[in-house]
Design a protein around this motif. Structure first.
Motif, PDB file in Angstrom:
ATOM      1  N   ILE A  27       0.872  -1.173   0.000  1.00 33.31           N
ATOM      2  CA  ILE A  27       0.000   0.000   0.000  1.00 33.31           C
ATOM      3  C   ILE A  27       0.907   1.220   0.000  1.00 33.31           C
ATOM      4  O   ILE A  27       1.611   1.480   0.961  1.00 33.31           O
ATOM      5  CB  ILE A  27      -0.941   0.000   1.222  1.00 33.31           C
ATOM      6  CG1 ILE A  27      -1.845  -1.221   1.164  1.00 33.31           C
ATOM      7  CG2 ILE A  27      -1.744   1.294   1.270  1.00 33.31           C
ATOM      8  CD1 ILE A  27      -2.739  -1.391   2.356  1.00 33.31           C
ATOM      9  N   HIS A  32      -4.850   3.483  -2.406  1.00 35.79           N
ATOM     10  CA  HIS A  32      -4.722   2.021  -2.235  1.00 35.79           C
ATOM     11  C   HIS A  32      -5.428   1.599  -0.955  1.00 35.79           C
ATOM     12  O   HIS A  32      -6.226   0.676  -0.944  1.00 35.79           O
ATOM     13  CB  HIS A  32      -3.261   1.599  -2.134  1.00 35.79           C
ATOM     14  CG  HIS A  32      -2.469   1.821  -3.364  1.00 35.79           C
ATOM     15  ND1 HIS A  32      -1.107   1.689  -3.365  1.00 35.79           N
ATOM     16  CD2 HIS A  32      -2.809   2.149  -4.620  1.00 35.79           C
ATOM     17  CE1 HIS A  32      -0.640   1.933  -4.573  1.00 35.79           C
ATOM     18  NE2 HIS A  32      -1.659   2.222  -5.355  1.00 35.79           N
ATOM     19  N   ILE A  36      -8.705  -1.139  -0.532  1.00 33.18           N
ATOM     20  CA  ILE A  36      -8.403  -2.498  -0.095  1.00 33.18           C
ATOM     21  C   ILE A  36      -9.563  -3.158   0.658  1.00 33.18           C
ATOM     22  O   ILE A  36      -9.903  -4.301   0.362  1.00 33.18           O
ATOM     23  CB  ILE A  36      -7.097  -2.532   0.746  1.00 33.18           C
ATOM     24  CG1 ILE A  36      -5.899  -2.247  -0.145  1.00 33.18           C
ATOM     25  CG2 ILE A  36      -6.932  -3.846   1.486  1.00 33.18           C
ATOM     26  CD1 ILE A  36      -5.638  -3.285  -1.213  1.00 33.18           C
ATOM     27  N   LYS A 119      -6.942  -2.964 -11.995  1.00 34.66           N
ATOM     28  CA  LYS A 119      -6.285  -3.091 -10.700  1.00 34.66           C
ATOM     29  C   LYS A 119      -4.971  -2.339 -10.616  1.00 34.66           C
ATOM     30  O   LYS A 119      -4.565  -1.936  -9.556  1.00 34.66           O
ATOM     31  CB  LYS A 119      -6.047  -4.558 -10.352  1.00 34.66           C
ATOM     32  CG  LYS A 119      -7.302  -5.290  -9.996  1.00 34.66           C
ATOM     33  CD  LYS A 119      -6.964  -6.676  -9.535  1.00 34.66           C
ATOM     34  CE  LYS A 119      -7.172  -7.610 -10.687  1.00 34.66           C
ATOM     35  NZ  LYS A 119      -6.896  -8.985 -10.409  1.00 34.66           N
ATOM     36  N   ILE A 123      -4.189  -0.963  -6.960  1.00 35.56           N
ATOM     37  CA  ILE A 123      -3.212  -1.626  -6.104  1.00 35.56           C
ATOM     38  C   ILE A 123      -2.046  -2.133  -6.934  1.00 35.56           C
ATOM     39  O   ILE A 123      -2.181  -2.381  -8.107  1.00 35.56           O
ATOM     40  CB  ILE A 123      -3.837  -2.808  -5.317  1.00 35.56           C
ATOM     41  CG1 ILE A 123      -4.423  -3.838  -6.265  1.00 35.56           C
ATOM     42  CG2 ILE A 123      -4.835  -2.323  -4.319  1.00 35.56           C
ATOM     43  CD1 ILE A 123      -4.948  -5.072  -5.595  1.00 35.56           C
ATOM     44  N   GLU A 124      -0.931  -2.240  -6.296  1.00 36.11           N
ATOM     45  CA  GLU A 124       0.236  -2.820  -6.934  1.00 36.11           C
ATOM     46  C   GLU A 124       0.524  -4.137  -6.256  1.00 36.11           C
ATOM     47  O   GLU A 124       0.769  -4.185  -5.051  1.00 36.11           O
ATOM     48  CB  GLU A 124       1.439  -1.891  -6.772  1.00 36.11           C
ATOM     49  CG  GLU A 124       2.713  -2.461  -7.321  1.00 36.11           C
ATOM     50  CD  GLU A 124       3.886  -1.567  -7.030  1.00 36.11           C
ATOM     51  OE1 GLU A 124       5.001  -2.084  -6.960  1.00 36.11           O
ATOM     52  OE2 GLU A 124       3.680  -0.347  -6.859  1.00 36.11           O
TER      53      GLU A 124
END
Length: 126
Positions: A27, A32, A36, A119, A123-124
């Motif tokens: 995060i 992010h 989540i 996505k 988020i990564e």
């Protein structure tokens, strides 16, 4: 552990039964962190409506009903539905998630508006 050993011997495999499901997520931005919880709460739809990830759910009410019926998620606790005796401290995320009604509305929005479809913007995964 005993069942995993039995299963692995029977099917000539090794490792844990659910190997590969766990993912670590870094995060890096507030955006992010804000998404989540919704991402986690929507994961149960993968079983019955995997199209949610592409924003292709035609009947939002059916998706929301599926989430309400899935007892193994913290979603019910966060929208104020009594589930199992809970040890969750839902107050921790109240500033992010808001009221149960707001959470319900945002979940419907996420399903409908494809917020999580791309996505990489949200988020990564590392």
């Amino acid at each position: 552990m005993g069942y995993a050993k039995y299963f692995n011997e029977k099917y000539s495999r090794n490792g844990v039964l659910w190997q590969g499901i766990y993912k670590r997520i870094r995060i890096e931005r507030d955006a992010h962190f804000n998404y989540i919880p919704y991402y986690i709460h929507l994961n149960p739809l993968d079983f019955s409506m995997p199209e949610w990830r592409e924003g292709n759910v035609k009947r939002i009410s059916q998706a929301l009903k599926k989430l309400q019926e899935y007892r193994w998620s913290s979603y019910l606790d966060y929208v104020g539905t009594k589930n199992f005796p809970s040890i969750l401290d839902t107050d921790t995320l109240v500033d992010v998630l808001g009221s149960p009604k707001r959470q319900h509305n945002v979940i419907a929005e996420v399903i409908q508006d494809r917020i999580l479809a791309n996505k990489s913007d949200v988020i990564e995964i590392i």
